[in-house]
Design an enzyme around this catalytic site. Structure first.
Site, PDB file in Angstrom:
ATOM      1  N   GLU A 133      24.313  64.798  48.233  1.00 40.39           N
ATOM      2  CA  GLU A 133      23.192  65.091  49.155  1.00 40.39           C
ATOM      3  C   GLU A 133      21.806  64.742  48.618  1.00 40.39           C
ATOM      4  O   GLU A 133      20.860  65.505  48.732  1.00 40.39           O
ATOM      5  CB  GLU A 133      23.237  66.583  49.543  1.00 40.39           C
ATOM      6  CG  GLU A 133      24.573  66.999  50.101  1.00 40.39           C
ATOM      7  CD  GLU A 133      24.680  68.472  50.416  1.00 40.39           C
ATOM      8  OE1 GLU A 133      23.733  69.234  50.165  1.00 40.39           O
ATOM      9  OE2 GLU A 133      25.733  68.873  50.943  1.00 40.39           O
ATOM     10  N   GLU A 240      34.937  66.887  53.043  1.00 40.71           N
ATOM     11  CA  GLU A 240      34.739  68.328  53.306  1.00 40.71           C
ATOM     12  C   GLU A 240      34.964  68.662  54.788  1.00 40.71           C
ATOM     13  O   GLU A 240      34.229  69.419  55.387  1.00 40.71           O
ATOM     14  CB  GLU A 240      33.326  68.753  52.898  1.00 40.71           C
ATOM     15  CG  GLU A 240      32.968  68.383  51.482  1.00 40.71           C
ATOM     16  CD  GLU A 240      31.596  68.874  51.062  1.00 40.71           C
ATOM     17  OE1 GLU A 240      31.025  69.713  51.779  1.00 40.71           O
ATOM     18  OE2 GLU A 240      31.081  68.437  50.016  1.00 40.71           O
TER      19      GLU A 240
HETATM   20  O1  LIG Z   1      26.482  70.893  56.167  1.00 33.75           O
HETATM   21  C1  LIG Z   1      25.387  71.191  55.445  1.00 33.75           C
HETATM   22  C2  LIG Z   1      24.165  71.497  56.054  1.00 33.75           C
HETATM   23  C3  LIG Z   1      23.083  71.809  55.277  1.00 33.75           C
HETATM   24  C4  LIG Z   1      23.205  71.820  53.904  1.00 33.75           C
HETATM   25  C5  LIG Z   1      24.420  71.521  53.311  1.00 33.75           C
HETATM   26  C6  LIG Z   1      25.498  71.181  54.083  1.00 33.75           C
HETATM   27  C7  LIG Z   1      26.833  70.850  53.488  1.00 33.75           C
HETATM   28  N1  LIG Z   1      26.921  71.083  52.068  1.00 33.75           N
HETATM   29  C8  LIG Z   1      28.311  71.194  51.615  1.00 33.75           C
HETATM   30  C9  LIG Z   1      28.861  72.435  52.188  1.00 33.75           C
HETATM   31  C10 LIG Z   1      29.353  73.423  51.495  1.00 33.75           C
HETATM   32  C11 LIG Z   1      29.351  73.374  50.015  1.00 33.75           C
HETATM   33  O2  LIG Z   1      30.414  74.153  49.484  1.00 33.75           O
HETATM   34  C12 LIG Z   1      29.514  71.943  49.547  1.00 33.75           C
HETATM   35  O3  LIG Z   1      29.502  71.879  48.131  1.00 33.75           O
HETATM   36  C13 LIG Z   1      28.383  71.091  50.075  1.00 33.75           C
HETATM   37  O4  LIG Z   1      28.621  69.747  49.690  1.00 33.75           O
END
Ligand SMILES: Oc1ccccc1CN[C@@H]1C=C[C@@H](O)[C@H](O)[C@H]1O
Length: 331
Positions: A133, A240
């Site tokens: 990210e 994910e």
């Molecule tokens: O969908 C999002 C919206 C805003 C910020 C982050 C995300 C996703 N971010 C993910 C989600 C959960 C965590 O456990 C993961 O490590 C991360 O990669």
């Protein structure tokens, strides 16, 4: 009652089928994990704050457990994640007493973290989310602001990949992000990775987090993103996946269980997703769900704390949902 077929067996000629686990769910969900999955990712326990909570204090207990289960039950492993602006220990960005924080010190600390973790598990993780990210969601902003960017500079990303490759040359190294099918963010991710390839940075794949829902993103946006990323000639992994019953802006909290139309819509969407993944299976090497069953998902607290959700193929009693059958029937 139809025979319960293994998801990973059904898709074994196309791509791996993965699940995110923690040290508790790896036991509580073992029967589903053994039957339906052949790839595992630590949902939180391999993030920086869990691995190195204090400088030179490493915690490997839960990683060792994950590795031993994977060897015993035949799962390949994805490493998540090395450099990220979230769930990272504060100490790494703080200068030692009386000193100024600087680029070289943070690079040194990044290198030590990556080298220590990847060398300990060398050869055991088939892929790593090296950077998570880094691209901004804001219009007109390329990289999101973070201590990594502010202290090191834009090349923090290149260094992370170079350190990881030096530590474990066998591992496939991924850039991982969410909202990855939004055309604007897609084009930024594409540009980032293309530039890295032109600088001979050792990157091997793009991770599409695929935190989708029953309404969006559209199939056109998903197809366009897969096409664009695939044109770089790298591996793609769905890293994910969950399919929320609510659009991101929908903060309703009144439901205690999904409506029938939600379940039917979700089944339709999963069918379309896996039909598309199958079409692009030469590019897609694994599809990982960000959990196992509706019993436990990060979506019970995001974006609305305490709001239940039902994003997976298995319900909270580990029973197959209509979505499971529509995915199985794709092959
Ligand atoms: O969908 C999002 C919206 C805003 C910020 C982050 C995300 C996703 N971010 C993910 C989600 C959960 C965590 O456990 C993961 O490590 C991360 O990669």
């Amino acid at each position: 009652q139809r025979e319960l077929l293994s998801l990973s067996k059904a898709y074994e000629d196309l791509f791996l089928i993965g699940a995110a686990v923690n040290h508790y769910t790896i036991d509580s969900e073992l029967s589903l994990l053994e039957k339906h999955f052949n790839s595992l990712t630590a949902e939180n326990e391999m993030k920086f704050e869990h691995i190195q909570p204090k400088e030179n204090q490493f915690q490997f207990e839960y990683v060792d457990k994950l590795v031993s289960y994977s060897e015993r039950y035949g799962h390949q492993l994805r490493g998540h994640t090395l450099v990220w602006h979230n769930q990272t220990s504060d100490w790494i960005f703080k200068a030692p007493e009386g000193k100024e924080m600087n680029r070289d010190l943070l690079l040194e600390r990044m290198k030590s973290h990556i080298m220590t973790l990847l060398k300990r598990y060398k050869g055991k993780f088939y892929s790593w989310d090296v950077v998570n990210e880094a691209i901004s969601d804001q219009k007109g902003e390329f990289l999101r602001s973070s201590p990594w960017l502010d202290i090191i500079g834009e090349d923090f990303i290149d260094y992370a990949f170079r350190y990881a490759h030096e530590a474990d040359p066998e591992a496939a190294l991924f850039y991982n992000d969410y909202n990855e099918c939004d055309p604007e963010k897609r084009d930024k991710i594409y540009t980032l990775v293309k530039d890295m390839l032109e600088k001979d940075v050792p990157i091997h794949g793009i991770g599409l987090q695929a935190h989708w829902n029953i309404h969006d993103p559209s199939m056109d946006h998903i197809r366009a993103a897969i096409e664009k990323y695939a044109s770089l000639g790298l591996q793609l992994q769905i890293t994910e996946m969950d399919v929320s019953m609510f659009q991101f802006e929908d903060k309703r909290m009144d439901l205690l269980k999904p409506t029938n139309e939600m379940l039917e819509k979700q089944a339709e969407r999963y069918e379309q997703f896996f039909k598309l993944f199958k079409e692009y299976h030469q590019h897609i090497t694994s599809v990982t769900f960000w959990g196992v069953s509706d019993k436990y998902t990060w979506l019970h607290d995001f974006p609305v704390r305490g709001r239940r959700n039902w994003p997976f193929l298995f319900d909270e009693n580990n029973q197959t949902k209509e979505a499971y059958w529509r995915v199985i029937d794709q092959v």
